[in-house]
Design a protein around this motif. Structure first.
Motif, PDB file in Angstrom:
ATOM      1  N   TRP A  77       0.819  -1.223   0.000  1.00 46.11           N
ATOM      2  CA  TRP A  77       0.000   0.000   0.000  1.00 46.11           C
ATOM      3  C   TRP A  77       0.849   1.267   0.000  1.00 46.11           C
ATOM      4  N   ARG A  78       2.160   1.148  -0.065  1.00 42.53           N
ATOM      5  CA  ARG A  78       3.057   2.297   0.097  1.00 42.53           C
ATOM      6  C   ARG A  78       2.659   3.492  -0.766  1.00 42.53           C
ATOM      7  N   ASP A  79       2.519   3.299  -2.058  1.00 45.24           N
ATOM      8  CA  ASP A  79       2.255   4.413  -2.966  1.00 45.24           C
ATOM      9  C   ASP A  79       0.838   4.950  -2.814  1.00 45.24           C
ATOM     10  N   THR A  80      -0.110   4.056  -2.546  1.00 47.04           N
ATOM     11  CA  THR A  80      -1.497   4.495  -2.335  1.00 47.04           C
ATOM     12  C   THR A  80      -1.592   5.373  -1.100  1.00 47.04           C
ATOM     13  N   MET A  81      -0.888   4.994  -0.038  1.00 47.62           N
ATOM     14  CA  MET A  81      -0.906   5.786   1.191  1.00 47.62           C
ATOM     15  C   MET A  81      -0.336   7.176   0.956  1.00 47.62           C
ATOM     16  N   ALA A  82       0.775   7.234   0.248  1.00 45.54           N
ATOM     17  CA  ALA A  82       1.433   8.524   0.016  1.00 45.54           C
ATOM     18  C   ALA A  82       0.571   9.456  -0.829  1.00 45.54           C
ATOM     19  N   ALA A  83      -0.284   8.882  -1.693  1.00 42.94           N
ATOM     20  CA  ALA A  83      -1.108   9.685  -2.598  1.00 42.94           C
ATOM     21  C   ALA A  83      -2.451  10.067  -2.005  1.00 42.94           C
ATOM     22  N   LEU A  84      -2.745   9.609  -0.800  1.00 44.47           N
ATOM     23  CA  LEU A  84      -4.038   9.907  -0.191  1.00 44.47           C
ATOM     24  C   LEU A  84      -4.168  11.426   0.012  1.00 44.47           C
ATOM     25  N   PRO A  85      -5.324  12.018  -0.321  1.00 44.97           N
ATOM     26  CA  PRO A  85      -5.472  13.480  -0.210  1.00 44.97           C
ATOM     27  C   PRO A  85      -5.290  13.976   1.217  1.00 44.97           C
ATOM     28  N   HIS A 130      -5.149  -8.521 -10.576  1.00 43.38           N
ATOM     29  CA  HIS A 130      -5.538  -8.671  -9.170  1.00 43.38           C
ATOM     30  C   HIS A 130      -5.220  -7.444  -8.313  1.00 43.38           C
ATOM     31  N   SER A 131      -4.485  -6.485  -8.852  1.00 44.45           N
ATOM     32  CA  SER A 131      -3.962  -5.388  -8.017  1.00 44.45           C
ATOM     33  C   SER A 131      -4.208  -4.024  -8.656  1.00 44.45           C
ATOM     34  N   PRO A 132      -5.435  -3.550  -8.683  1.00 44.39           N
ATOM     35  CA  PRO A 132      -5.728  -2.248  -9.317  1.00 44.39           C
ATOM     36  C   PRO A 132      -4.903  -1.099  -8.751  1.00 44.39           C
ATOM     37  N   HIS A 133      -4.573  -1.152  -7.458  1.00 46.11           N
ATOM     38  CA  HIS A 133      -3.811  -0.061  -6.856  1.00 46.11           C
ATOM     39  C   HIS A 133      -2.380   0.002  -7.370  1.00 46.11           C
ATOM     40  N   LEU A 134      -1.874  -1.100  -7.896  1.00 44.99           N
ATOM     41  CA  LEU A 134      -0.544  -1.120  -8.508  1.00 44.99           C
ATOM     42  C   LEU A 134      -0.611  -0.929 -10.018  1.00 44.99           C
ATOM     43  N   GLU A 135      -1.646  -1.435 -10.645  1.00 45.17           N
ATOM     44  CA  GLU A 135      -1.729  -1.462 -12.098  1.00 45.17           C
ATOM     45  C   GLU A 135      -2.282  -0.169 -12.695  1.00 45.17           C
ATOM     46  N   HIS A 136      -3.220   0.445 -12.014  1.00 44.02           N
ATOM     47  CA  HIS A 136      -3.816   1.699 -12.476  1.00 44.02           C
ATOM     48  C   HIS A 136      -3.888   2.668 -11.303  1.00 44.02           C
ATOM     49  N   PRO A 137      -2.721   3.077 -10.784  1.00 47.03           N
ATOM     50  CA  PRO A 137      -2.702   3.829  -9.525  1.00 47.03           C
ATOM     51  C   PRO A 137      -3.466   5.149  -9.567  1.00 47.03           C
TER      52      PRO A 137
END
Length: 334
Positions: A37-45, A313-320
């Motif tokens: 979740w590293r990149d998703t967390m950093a991009a959270l508004p 299987h990983s939308p948060h990695l494939e289409h961030p």
């Protein structure tokens, strides 16, 4: 940071400088860790506090054993105890793959603590393997076709050995490339994710768990310990969510081309039998995992399904970027 809860010490990933705002807790899937979740967390508004927990036996959390007879509750109880320890309420829960089942169980057991729920390619509410039809009917009473015996032994051995190579189709790196994502070119930091996978504790109490045999095809049934038995249909059933209250909004995001969780999963022994990969199939149908999830959520009512094209299987990695936009909209509207 490490947080000591009544049953274990849990490792929680945070983002520097993000210590206030509405809490968003990310829960990873099987054979991974909160690092996914590293990149998703950093991009959270702004306005949100991102947190990602390492479930027991993964990442840097304590390797406490998993009692599979409780289904996913060892994991979900840990999550709820973590919320208590941090003094968090009204939490946005985000669960990927097995983590989707974990957050559904947490919602089922303590709905008032959840402000919103996001499911990312979640396992079926009826677990993984061993069921038929939209209502999750057991193929056999003992859950034949599910559990630790369904794991690939070479993958398990390579995981235990910390294999970073790509010399075999069953190496963790090649499983990441072929199953976690549709297009491995999106994995610009591949070693980072392989190392996360390799934090998985291997053994009867963890991954994959203790194997049990069955007289029925394909000869394996759920045991009583470990990860794959915890998601077996004899131990987990989350089809009464429409009865809870309150019912927070649910966002269901999935990749259209998921090889792991689908109505024709390449990890479902019944489907592999239909393909002739596992010989001797008596015609047992594949578990319709996506259909089962949709059936349960339609009864629940407050949900939205978003399907990402050209995605595994990983939308948060494939289409961030798209994932982050859809997630942010859901959090804002909750």
């Amino acid at each position: 940071m490490n947080v000591t809860t009544p049953r274990l010490t849990q490792h929680v990933l945070t983002v520097d400088g993000r210590t206030s705002g509405e809490p968003v807790l990310f829960v990873h899937g099987n054979v991974s860790s909160g690092a996914f979740w590293r990149d998703t967390m950093a991009a959270l508004p702004a306005g949100y506090r991102p947190l990602a927990v390492d479930l027991r036996g993964f990442g840097a959390s304590d390797p406490a054993p998993v009692d599979a007879t409780r289904g996913l509750r060892d994991y979900s109880d840990d999550v709820l105890e973590l919320l208590d320890a941090l003094g968090l309420d009204g939490v946005h829960l985000v669960g990927w793959s097995m983590g989707g089942g974990v957050v559904l169980q947490a919602l089922r057991d303590r709905p008032a603590a959840v402000r919103s729920l996001t499911l990312v390619n979640p396992i079926s509410p009826y677990g993984f393997g061993g069921t038929e039809g939209p209502g999750g009917r057991l193929t056999h009473p003992d859950g034949t076709g599910a559990g630790a015996g369904a794991a690939n032994p070479d993958f398990v051995a390579r995981l235990k050995a910390g294999d970073m190579s790509d010399e075999s189709p069953t190496s963790p790196r090649n499983v990441l490339r072929s199953a976690y994502v549709k297009n491995p070119a999106v994995l610009t930091d591949e070693d980072f994710y392989v190392r996360s996978m390799l934090t998985t504790r291997v053994g009867d109490a963890h991954y994959p768990g203790d194997a049990a045999s069955s007289d029925a095809w394909p000869g394996v049934a759920p045991g009583k310990h470990g990860v794959l038995n915890a998601i077996a249909p004899t131990h987990v059933r989350l089809d009464d969510l429409h009865e809870i209250g309150p019912r927070p909004p649910i966002l269901w995001i999935r990749g259209a081309d998921d090889a792991i969780v689908s109505d024709a999963s390449l990890f479902d022994l019944a489907h592999l039998g239909a393909l002739g990969v596992v010989p001797g199939s008596p015609g047992t149908p594949a578990q319709p995992m996506v259909t089962q999830t949709r059936t349960v959520l339609e009864r629940y009512g407050r949900y939205r399904e978003v399907v990402f094209a050209d995605c595994g299987h990983s939308p948060h990695l494939e289409h961030p970027a798209e994932f982050q936009r859809v997630l942010a909209d859901h959090l804002k509207d909750a």
